[in-house]
Structure formats: C-alpha cells, structure tokens
Design an enzyme around this catalytic site. Structure first.
Site, PDB file in Angstrom:
ATOM      1  N   VAL A  16      86.629  35.932  29.705  1.00  0.00           N
ATOM      2  CA  VAL A  16      86.044  37.124  29.102  1.00  0.00           C
ATOM      3  C   VAL A  16      84.720  36.720  28.470  1.00  0.00           C
ATOM      4  O   VAL A  16      84.623  35.683  27.814  1.00  0.00           O
ATOM      5  CB  VAL A  16      86.994  37.771  28.062  1.00  0.00           C
ATOM      6  CG1 VAL A  16      87.317  36.813  26.943  1.00  0.00           C
ATOM      7  CG2 VAL A  16      86.401  39.056  27.505  1.00  0.00           C
ATOM      8  N   SER A  17      83.671  37.528  28.704  1.00  0.00           N
ATOM      9  CA  SER A  17      82.340  37.170  28.219  1.00  0.00           C
ATOM     10  C   SER A  17      82.182  37.419  26.729  1.00  0.00           C
ATOM     11  O   SER A  17      81.702  36.588  25.989  1.00  0.00           O
ATOM     12  CB  SER A  17      81.270  37.952  28.991  1.00  0.00           C
ATOM     13  OG  SER A  17      81.334  37.634  30.354  1.00  0.00           O
ATOM     14  N   THR A  18      82.590  38.589  26.267  1.00  0.00           N
ATOM     15  CA  THR A  18      82.445  38.941  24.856  1.00  0.00           C
ATOM     16  C   THR A  18      83.698  39.606  24.360  1.00  0.00           C
ATOM     17  O   THR A  18      84.528  40.092  25.124  1.00  0.00           O
ATOM     18  CB  THR A  18      81.257  39.910  24.647  1.00  0.00           C
ATOM     19  OG1 THR A  18      81.546  41.144  25.310  1.00  0.00           O
ATOM     20  CG2 THR A  18      79.959  39.337  25.206  1.00  0.00           C
ATOM     21  N   GLY A  66      84.572  34.253  25.592  1.00  0.00           N
ATOM     22  CA  GLY A  66      83.197  34.391  25.118  1.00  0.00           C
ATOM     23  C   GLY A  66      82.203  33.581  25.906  1.00  0.00           C
ATOM     24  O   GLY A  66      81.190  33.131  25.380  1.00  0.00           O
TER      25      GLY A  66
END
Length: 483
Positions: free
Chosen positions: A10-12, A48
């Site tokens: 998951v990026s953010t 993140g």
C-alpha cells in the site's frame, strides 16, 4: 495442497480500499477457497512504499530472495492486483520472468483472472502498462495540485520559526515567542548592520534555539533573512526545474514589512561574492584530528599566504565558532601545535621514536596514481557484481554474462598489475637511503600530507585544545598513554 506466499503493498495510509488488512483478508479468503496453504512467515507486507522501484521495497526483495531458494518454499505468489506486485513494466517483466523460469513460481492476481493462453499474455501486458501510466499520471496530478495550491497562497510545508500550525490544513499562525526572535534578526541586520555570523553568536549567547532546538548558525540566519514567507509570501519550488519557482501572496499574517523584505532582498541581490578558491591536492594532515575543548567540534585548518614574504602559514579554528554555534574562539597556529605535538611524541616514545622511520624514496610514491588505480579497481569490481546479478535475475543470458565477465576480469588483472608495479618500485631500496625520524617526518615538506596523516592517526586518536586553560591534551591509541 500447494503452498502460497502473499504479497501486500500500500502506498499511503489514505488508500483505505487497498489497506494492508483489507488485502490480507481478501487474499487469505482466496487461498482458502482455492486450497492454498499460506504460512505466516510467507506473508510479505510493504506499507507506505511506492511500487515504482522494486529495490526500494524490503519485503518484496525478501520474498524474491526466499523464492530463489532450493527447494522452492512456495508454489505461487498471490496479490490483490497486478499493480500491487509492481507499477513498473520493467520490474514486473523482470521478476515475473525470474520467478517463472528459474523458480517455477507463478504470480496470481486474485481480482484479475488470467488463463495460460496467448490472449492472457497480451491482457497482462496491457494491465501492467495501465498501472505504470496511472503511477506516472498520479505524480503529475499531485504536482499540479500542489502548484495550484501555491498559486492560491496555500502553504504546504512545516511552518518556519515564528509560526505554528496546530491543525492540518490550517493557515500558519504567528507564535509570538518565536516571532520576537525573527523580528530581532531582521532588526539587527537592517538597523544595526550586524552580519549573520554576529547575529547567530548573539542569539546563541542568549540561549535561543532554532525551530528544531539546535543552536543558530550563520547559514540559519541567512535562510531566515532570505525567506519571503516572513513578508507574507509563499514560495513554491518546482522540483523538475531548479531555477523555476512560484512566488505569490500568502494567506498568513506577515512578520516583517514589505520595505524590510525588499531591503534585505536588495542586499543579497547586489552582493557580489568572490568565488571560493579551493586548494589543490590532499587536505591538511591535521584535518579532523584536533577537537574544540568548548563544543567538541573539529578545528578547521586555514591556509594564509603572505606574497611579500613568500611564506605560507596554517592556522586552526573551531568549525562551530566559524558558523556562530560555538561562543569561544579556539584559534591555534600550526607552528605551536606542531611544537607541542612533537614534544609529546618524543616523551611517549623516548626509545622507539626511530621505529617510525621512513625513507625518503618511500615518501615519493605516486600516491595519486595509486589512488586512481584503486578507484578503478573498485568500479570494475562493482561492474562485475552487477553483471552477475543481471544473470541471476534473468536479465542477461549465460553467454552474455560470460563475455562481460571475461572483459571486466581482464581489466581488473591489468589494474592489479599496475598496482603491483607501483608497490615494487616503492619497495626498491636506494643505494644511500636517507631516514627521517618521527619528529622530522611531521615537519618535513617532502613528506606527503596523506603519509603524515596516516602516521599520526596510527599513534594518536585525537587531540583536544582547551583555549581557556591554554592546554593541549593528546589521546593516544595505545592504552594509558593519554597526555
């Protein structure tokens, strides 16, 4: 029952639909429905982290290393979507090919069902291209949004000294205790004509600290003086163009007047600074060795040449004092230091001082050529390792790796021969060698800076200069020898 690993990215934290818990729940549910066993140690999560570069994802790289083990620890890798595996087509093709060809492991998307036919190959390539396009487009859209906010006067960073933001997306508010420091800086600079260095020293003397609770430095004061934020402006720097920036009126309250801002701006615009001349060759042999007795920073070595007398002098001064952090000058001449140093060395090594004798011809070793050869050897070693990694990762074939390895190995052999020739010439004794004692070595002009530094660092760990008590304390590497 086949064993599966699951990869979650998951990026953010804002991506609630793709949150780690949501992905994990859906992937475990898919594994159960399709008779896959998922041991806890084969659940890899990167939180993140962007999917643009594989080498920046520690859990992903750990999974790849595990997959390459023999026998293979799992049969498939489950991902929620292919873009969770990678948003870069290059990385996706590279690692999927590696997993399938060398490890016999497939990557399965639980939401994008593909069969093992030629149409699925085309569809998977389209999905990967769409994922990469989304990532690149998202970066552009974020930059557009930040630029538009800056044009409207919105602030997008941590507040500088004199301001605070208590709540997210709130307009910066003046923090009065810090604001007084900022106003004092501008007042001293404009009305009392104090330099940034003098202002920093005065603030440190009074015990004031920066926004990050550090002592003030000359460059800190200059940053504050040049910051248009204090005059009510917003400056947004475009990362893709170092020279382009947006300057617009902000929504926050200013701390200084427009006239004060323009006065400081005009000063720095009109100031003509002479380019700093860097001395050629090796840095001074005392660099980093002497410490300030007040703040603990290293003493910098400064060179001064008197053209009339045709003489060169060296002085040492505390690095912290030069920046305005340290409140006490620790200026020391090289001549005085060298005199005390040699006396201490002779006292500590009264009988062994000649053990460190070096012949003059040893000092004439072409150190620059030797260093260049060592750097070239290091670069070729890295190149050889990269070629090996490219083969192991499936980028190069065995034939390509063999050709590259032979060429690089040949270059390494030639460099090693050059190094050996230099060492052999160094070890060749002269018919009438001239020997220098330890004290003579440190005072000799024919001995290179690097040789002096190597000799001194082998004997002494560091030196502390206490200006208040006018003392020099030498900390020797040998136990119980500190003087």
């Amino acid at each position: 029952m086949n064993t599966a690993a699951i990869y979650i990215r998951v990026s953010t934290e804002d991506q609630t639909d793709y949150s780690p818990d949501a992905q994990k729940r859906l992937l475990l549910s898919y594994a159960k429905q399709n008779d896959f066993l998922v041991p806890e140690e084969y659940i890899y999560i990167d939180e993140g982290i962007s999917g643009r570069r594989a080498d920046k994802r520690p859990a992903f790289m750990q999974m790849i290393r595990m997959a390459k083990k023999k026998p293979r620890p799992f049969d498939v890798i489950l991902v929620h979507k292919f873009d969770r595996f990678s948003r870069s087509r290059e990385d996706s093709i590279l690692y999927k090919s590696l997993l399938k060809r060398e490890c016999g492991i497939r990557v399965i998307s639980t939401t994008e069902h593909l069969d093992d036919d030629k149409f699925s190959i085309i569809l998977e390539a389209i999905l990967e291209a769409m994922a990469e396009y989304y990532s690149l487009n998202l970066s552009d859209e974020v930059l557009k949004g930040m630029t538009e906010k800056a044009i409207r006067g919105g602030y997008q960073a941590a507040p500088p000294l004199g301001y605070e933001i208590k709540y997210a997306r709130e307009i910066p508010k003046i923090k009065e205790d810090e604001a007084q420091i900022v106003r004092s800086i501008f007042d001293r600079f404009i009305n009392f004509h104090q330099s940034p260095y003098e202002i920093a020293k005065e603030l440190n003397r009074k015990g004031f600290l920066t926004k990050r609770s550090n002592p003030f430095e000359k460059r800190t004061i200059e940053y504050i003086l040049k910051n248009p934020f204090y005059a009510g402006y917003i400056r947004f720097q475009l990362k893709r163009d170092a020279e382009a920036s947006i300057l617009t009126k902000g929504l926050h309250e200013s701390l200084i007047t427009e006239e004060e801002y323009q006065t400081v701006k005009a000063y720095y615009t009109n100031r003509v600074r002479k380019p700093r001349e860097h001395s050629k060759g090796c840095k001074h042999w005392l660099s980093g060795m002497v410490k300030c007795g007040n703040c603990g920073n290293s003493l910098l070595v400064f060179k001064r040449t008197l053209e009339i007398q045709n003489k060169t002098y060296y002085n040492l001064q505390c690095c912290g004092y030069q920046k305005g952090r340290c409140l006490q000058s620790h200026q020391l001449s090289e001549k005085k230091l060298l005199s005390t140093l040699t006396s201490s060395l002779m006292e500590v090594y009264p009988q062994n001082s000649n053990i460190y004798q070096l012949s003059v011809h040893t000092m004439n070793t072409p150190t620059e050529d030797m260093q260049a050869n060592k750097e070239a050897l290091h670069k070729h070693s890295i190149r050889l390792q990269r070629a090996k990694d490219a083969y192991l990762n499936g980028v190069d074939t065995l034939e390509e790796y063999t050709v590259t390895k032979m060429a690089v190995t040949k270059e390494i052999t030639l460099i090693e021969q050059n190094i050996q020739k230099a060492l052999n010439s160094t070890n060749t004794e002269l018919s009438n060698p001239i020997y220098l004692s330890l004290a003579e070595i440190l005072q000799s002009e024919i001995v290179s800076e690097s040789d002096k530094q190597n000799i001194l660092s082998s004997l002494i760990h560091h030196i502390v200069y206490d200006k208040t008590n006018a003392t020099l304390r030498f900390y020797y590497n040998a136990p119980n020898l500190s003087k």
